[in-house]
Write a protein that holds these residues in place. Structure first.
Motif, PDB file in Angstrom:
ATOM      1  N   ALA A 186      41.159   2.137  16.479  1.00  0.00           N
ATOM      2  CA  ALA A 186      42.216   1.463  15.413  1.00  0.00           C
ATOM      3  C   ALA A 186      41.661   0.592  14.473  1.00  0.00           C
ATOM      4  O   ALA A 186      42.370   0.622  13.422  1.00  0.00           O
ATOM      5  N   ARG A 187      40.579  -0.003  14.485  1.00  0.00           N
ATOM      6  CA  ARG A 187      39.794  -0.634  13.269  1.00  0.00           C
ATOM      7  C   ARG A 187      38.502  -0.287  13.382  1.00  0.00           C
ATOM      8  O   ARG A 187      37.809  -0.202  14.441  1.00  0.00           O
ATOM      9  N   VAL A 188      37.966  -0.019  12.103  1.00  0.00           N
ATOM     10  CA  VAL A 188      36.559   0.605  12.093  1.00  0.00           C
ATOM     11  C   VAL A 188      35.670  -0.372  11.654  1.00  0.00           C
ATOM     12  O   VAL A 188      35.660  -1.037  10.766  1.00  0.00           O
ATOM     13  N   PRO A 189      34.487  -0.813  12.373  1.00  0.00           N
ATOM     14  CA  PRO A 189      33.411  -1.528  12.000  1.00  0.00           C
ATOM     15  C   PRO A 189      32.715  -0.920  10.983  1.00  0.00           C
ATOM     16  O   PRO A 189      32.295   0.205  11.106  1.00  0.00           O
ATOM     17  N   LEU A 190      32.304  -1.745   9.692  1.00  0.00           N
ATOM     18  CA  LEU A 190      31.721  -1.031   8.854  1.00  0.00           C
ATOM     19  C   LEU A 190      30.202  -0.499   9.018  1.00  0.00           C
ATOM     20  O   LEU A 190      29.800   0.367   8.546  1.00  0.00           O
ATOM     21  N   ALA A 191      29.716  -1.400  10.094  1.00  0.00           N
ATOM     22  CA  ALA A 191      28.329  -1.133  10.389  1.00  0.00           C
ATOM     23  C   ALA A 191      28.113   0.256  10.811  1.00  0.00           C
ATOM     24  O   ALA A 191      27.086   0.761  10.996  1.00  0.00           O
ATOM     25  N   GLU A 192      29.185   0.898  11.280  1.00  0.00           N
ATOM     26  CA  GLU A 192      29.279   2.145  11.969  1.00  0.00           C
ATOM     27  C   GLU A 192      29.185   3.364  10.727  1.00  0.00           C
ATOM     28  O   GLU A 192      28.908   4.433  11.150  1.00  0.00           O
ATOM     29  N   LEU A 193      29.423   2.966   9.764  1.00  0.00           N
ATOM     30  CA  LEU A 193      29.087   3.910   8.468  1.00  0.00           C
ATOM     31  C   LEU A 193      28.160   3.825   7.701  1.00  0.00           C
ATOM     32  O   LEU A 193      28.158   4.222   6.435  1.00  0.00           O
ATOM     33  N   ALA A 194      27.113   3.315   8.231  1.00  0.00           N
ATOM     34  CA  ALA A 194      25.857   2.877   7.259  1.00  0.00           C
ATOM     35  C   ALA A 194      25.083   4.314   6.851  1.00  0.00           C
ATOM     36  O   ALA A 194      24.679   4.357   5.706  1.00  0.00           O
ATOM     37  N   ALA A 195      25.366   5.270   7.643  1.00  0.00           N
ATOM     38  CA  ALA A 195      24.476   6.556   7.271  1.00  0.00           C
ATOM     39  C   ALA A 195      25.689   7.293   6.646  1.00  0.00           C
ATOM     40  O   ALA A 195      25.175   8.358   6.152  1.00  0.00           O
ATOM     41  N   ALA A 196      26.938   7.085   6.246  1.00  0.00           N
ATOM     42  CA  ALA A 196      27.762   7.964   5.747  1.00  0.00           C
ATOM     43  C   ALA A 196      27.244   7.789   4.142  1.00  0.00           C
ATOM     44  O   ALA A 196      26.696   7.166   3.502  1.00  0.00           O
ATOM     45  N   THR A 197      27.719   9.081   3.669  1.00  0.00           N
ATOM     46  CA  THR A 197      27.899   9.246   1.859  1.00  0.00           C
ATOM     47  C   THR A 197      29.278   8.659   1.299  1.00  0.00           C
ATOM     48  O   THR A 197      30.264   8.944   2.012  1.00  0.00           O
ATOM     49  N   TRP A 198      29.165   7.734   0.422  1.00  0.00           N
ATOM     50  CA  TRP A 198      30.303   7.119  -0.066  1.00  0.00           C
ATOM     51  C   TRP A 198      30.572   7.446  -1.513  1.00  0.00           C
ATOM     52  O   TRP A 198      29.676   8.002  -2.194  1.00  0.00           O
ATOM     53  N   VAL A 199      32.047   7.185  -1.622  1.00  0.00           N
ATOM     54  CA  VAL A 199      32.388   7.398  -3.021  1.00  0.00           C
ATOM     55  C   VAL A 199      33.013   6.193  -3.542  1.00  0.00           C
ATOM     56  O   VAL A 199      33.740   5.521  -2.539  1.00  0.00           O
ATOM     57  N   ALA A 200      32.862   5.674  -4.588  1.00  0.00           N
ATOM     58  CA  ALA A 200      33.594   4.609  -5.387  1.00  0.00           C
ATOM     59  C   ALA A 200      33.943   4.855  -6.810  1.00  0.00           C
ATOM     60  O   ALA A 200      33.340   5.762  -7.495  1.00  0.00           O
ATOM     61  N   SER A 201      34.238   3.703  -7.453  1.00  0.00           N
ATOM     62  CA  SER A 201      34.501   3.856  -8.795  1.00  0.00           C
ATOM     63  C   SER A 201      33.069   3.630  -9.695  1.00  0.00           C
ATOM     64  O   SER A 201      32.245   3.319  -8.900  1.00  0.00           O
TER      65      SER A 201
END
Length: 307
Positions: A186-201
């Motif tokens: 329902a809500r995602v802790p950001l810590a779980e996405l430490a290994a993810a590839t990110w996109v930003a401006s």
């Protein structure tokens, strides 16, 4: 007698910092502006600018003239708008508006539609531009209203000669590829996405600073920002096709629902954003009418739930 056109040139140079920057903004050659300012100095009887490296700054006499120029030019602008309104019997004139992409779609376009129906004597000219670039143009009377955004933890410069009012407050939500392991939360802790590839401006933007700050403070990691784009639709496509993760504002997600991705709130972190309207302190009847229309469009958007 001092010439208003030359006063406008002086104010533009003071606002832009260099003669060349002012020339680009106004469509003149640098030599033409320098010649006009030389005449203004003779009229004033004192030096108005002094060089500091590659830039210029106002002398004391120049600062006096620029201060009075702002009042004089604002008075002329108000008089012209009032005359146009009297002649038309209703609010009339040109109102120049700027906004960032998602606010342009969700706030400015509906406002234009409303103004066309209710105030046909007002001509709205609108352009898409970042708030950092729009603020100087607003102060120099090249724009009349700016819809900007400010991310939590990344405050913008404050200008005493401008009026800012909030239009809406929104959250940035995680955009995940369909089937991502965090998508069932329902809500995602950001810590779980430490290994993810990110996109930003792009670097230097408020959006990128928000993403980095949220990952550091709420997740405890440095995001792997492999992709950069100021176009939020491109960011969504990178999530969908390249498996990246993004943090995107409600306005974007409400206006561009995309197949192949899911959105989830962040469990905690500095991910808020304020969308605001900025104008000069003196609003003509036409500017006030356009501001009312944008305020109403923002209220409609706030009342509409995300799909």
């Amino acid at each position: 007698m001092l010439d208003l056109h030359r006063l406008r040139l002086l104010r533009e140079v003071a606002g832009r910092g260099t003669v060349h920057a002012a020339a680009r903004s106004l469509g003149y050659t640098p030599s033409a502006i320098s010649q006009q300012l030389a005449v203004l100095e003779r009229e004033a009887g004192a030096p108005l600018l002094e060089r500091v490296g590659r830039n210029v700054r106002l002398t004391d006499a120049g600062a006096v003239l620029v201060r009075h120029a702002a009042s004089l030019l604002a008075g002329v602008e108000a008089a012209e708008a009032e005359l146009a309104s009297v002649a038309a019997g209703r609010p009339a004139g040109v109102v120049r508006v700027a906004a960032f992409q998602s606010a342009f779609l969700s706030i400015v376009v509906p406002a234009i539609r409303s103004v066309l129906g209710e105030h046909p004597a007002i001509r709205v000219e609108a352009t898409e531009i970042d708030v950092e670039l729009a603020a100087p143009a607003l102060r120099l009377q090249q724009l009349d209203a700016v819809v900007g955004d400010e991310y939590e933890g990344h405050p913008l410069a404050v200008h005493d000669d401008l009026v800012r009012e909030p239009l809406l407050r929104e959250q940035n939500r995680l955009v995940l590829p369909l089937g991502h392991e965090a998508a069932d939360r329902a809500r995602v802790p950001l810590a779980e996405l430490a290994a993810a590839t990110w996109v930003a401006s792009q670097p230097g933007t408020g959006h990128r600073e928000m993403v980095v700050r949220a990952c550091r403070e709420a997740g405890g990691f440095e995001p792997d920002l492999r992709y950069s784009s100021d176009d939020f639709l491109t960011q969504i496509e990178l999530v969908r096709t390249a498996g990246a993760v993004a943090l995107l504002p409600d306005l974007v997600l409400a206006h561009h629902p995309a197949p192949g991705v899911v959105t989830r709130p962040v469990e905690r972190g500095p991910v808020g954003r304020e969308v605001f309207l900025s104008t000069r302190a003196a609003r003509t009847p036409a500017i006030a009418a356009v501001a009312d229309a944008m305020r109403a469009a923002a209220a409609d958007r706030t009342a509409a739930p995300l799909p």
